[in-house]
Design an enzyme around this catalytic site. Sequence first.
Site, PDB file in Angstrom:
ATOM      1  N   THR A 124      40.901  73.497  57.034  1.00 21.82           N
ATOM      2  CA  THR A 124      41.386  73.710  58.403  1.00 21.82           C
ATOM      3  C   THR A 124      41.169  75.140  58.903  1.00 21.82           C
ATOM      4  O   THR A 124      41.084  75.363  60.106  1.00 21.82           O
ATOM      5  CB  THR A 124      42.901  73.401  58.492  1.00 21.82           C
ATOM      6  N   ASP A 125      41.093  76.094  57.957  1.00 22.36           N
ATOM      7  CA  ASP A 125      41.122  77.499  58.388  1.00 22.36           C
ATOM      8  C   ASP A 125      39.996  77.873  59.352  1.00 22.36           C
ATOM      9  O   ASP A 125      40.204  78.642  60.285  1.00 22.36           O
ATOM     10  CB  ASP A 125      41.100  78.426  57.171  1.00 22.36           C
ATOM     11  N   THR A 151      41.623  71.886  51.916  1.00 16.35           N
ATOM     12  CA  THR A 151      42.886  71.472  51.295  1.00 16.35           C
ATOM     13  C   THR A 151      42.943  69.973  51.057  1.00 16.35           C
ATOM     14  O   THR A 151      43.461  69.507  50.037  1.00 16.35           O
ATOM     15  CB  THR A 151      44.072  71.899  52.193  1.00 16.35           C
ATOM     16  N   SER A 177      37.406  76.443  53.346  1.00 15.13           N
ATOM     17  CA  SER A 177      36.671  76.758  54.578  1.00 15.13           C
ATOM     18  C   SER A 177      36.640  78.252  54.887  1.00 15.13           C
ATOM     19  O   SER A 177      35.898  78.677  55.776  1.00 15.13           O
ATOM     20  CB  SER A 177      37.198  75.959  55.762  1.00 15.13           C
TER      21      SER A 177
HETATM   22  N1  LIG Z   1      44.488  73.501  55.113  1.00 16.52           N
HETATM   23  C1  LIG Z   1      43.322  73.966  54.673  1.00 16.52           C
HETATM   24  O1  LIG Z   1      42.364  73.225  54.582  1.00 16.52           O
HETATM   25  C2  LIG Z   1      43.255  75.421  54.322  1.00 16.52           C
HETATM   26  C3  LIG Z   1      42.175  75.789  53.334  1.00 16.52           C
HETATM   27  N2  LIG Z   1      42.349  77.158  52.920  1.00 16.52           N
HETATM   28  C4  LIG Z   1      40.777  75.662  53.946  1.00 16.52           C
HETATM   29  O2  LIG Z   1      40.594  76.009  55.074  1.00 16.52           O
HETATM   30  O3  LIG Z   1      39.872  75.237  53.264  1.00 16.52           O
END
Ligand SMILES: NC(=O)C[C@H](N)C(=O)O
Length: 329
Positions: A84-85, A12, A53
Site C-alpha cells: 500500500t505504501d 503486506t 512497495s
Molecule cells: N500495507 C502495506 O502493504 C505496507 C507495506 N510496507 C508495503 O507497502 O509493501
Amino acid sequence: MKKLLLITTGGTIASAKGEEGLEPELTSSQLLDFLPPQSDISIDCIDLMKIDSSNMQPEEWQVIAREIARHVDEVDGIVLTHGTDTMAYTASSLSFMLRNLPIPVVLTGSQLPLSHPLSDGYDNIRCAIAMAASDSCGVFVAFNRKIILGSRSVKVRTMGFDAFESVNCEPVGCVDARGLTIHRELLPKRTGDFKLEADLCSEVILIKLTPGFNPDFFDLLVSMRYKGIVIEAFGAGGLHFIRRDLIAKLQLLVDHGISVVVCSQCLYERSDFSIYQTGQKVLKQGVIQGFDMTSEAAVTKLMWALGKTLDPQVVKAIFEVNYVGEVSL
Ligand SMILES: NC(=O)C[C@H](N)C(=O)O
C-alpha cells in the site's frame, strides 16, 4: 465465464513475519487459497515480484506495465496485488503508461497480512476481483470497498483500513448492500487503440516547501541534472520572494531546460497560481500548473512526459491534456 489474471508483486497482503519483521512471502496460489471458489470467474496467476512497495521504483513500474501489456488481449481484467505504501504512485504511473486500456486493471493490497484472521485483504481482493470482472476500462485502486481512479488515489492512513482516498474526484465505485456500483460517467474515456508507452524519466524530484526554504537548494538540483521538479507550494499557490527569493530561482531552473510543475501542498481542491501576487510571479517564470492533481499523479505524469521529450514546451503541452481523469482543466 470471465477470465481474469492475478499478478502479485508482494506487499503486506502477501507478507509473513520474517527475522526482520513482515516481508512478502505468499505466492499467488497461496493468496487465492484464502478466497472462496468462484464458479463464474477463472483466475490465472503470475508471481511477478515479491517486494515491499517501499522498494517499488520506476523500473518496477515499467516491468509491471510490460507484463500487463503482454496479457491485455487475453483476459477480461487484471488484479494486481501490491504494497500500500507506494500503490498510488504505481497506479498513477500505470494509468499513463497503459494508454487506452481496453480492460480494468485493479490494484489492491491490505494493511494486515491476508494470513491474519482479521485481515482487510480478504475484502479488498474480492472487491478488486469484482471490479476486474466489470468491463470498465482503466486503472483503479480497490480498497475498503471503494473503487478509486488510479490517478486520483492517495494513501492517507498508516494503520486504518480506510487507507486510500479518491482526491478531488468521487470514487468511481463502491461496494455495499447493492453489490458493486460503478459510476460509469467517471471512468476514463478511451480515445484510440491500446498502446504501451512505458518510457519514463526517473530524474524527477518532488519538493515540499517550508517557510524559510533556502533557494540555493535549487542550484543543487541543477548540478544533479534533474530533468523535472514538482514543487508543492503554499495554499492556493504561492512561493516566498522576500528575504529568500524562490521565484528568482525558478527562472534559473527554466533556463536550464528543467520542467517545473507547481501544485499545492493542500491535499484537497485545486491550486490556482493566478490568484495572488506570490503566485502570478511564479507563472511569469514559465512553470506548469498542476491544478487539482495529486502529487503522485504530477510526479508520474512528469516522469512519463519527460520519457517522451525533454523539450519543456512539449512537456507543458502534455500537462494541458487530461489523459485519464487525473486533472480537471
Ligand atoms: N500495507 C502495506 O502493504 C505496507 C507495506 N510496507 C508495503 O507497502 O509493501
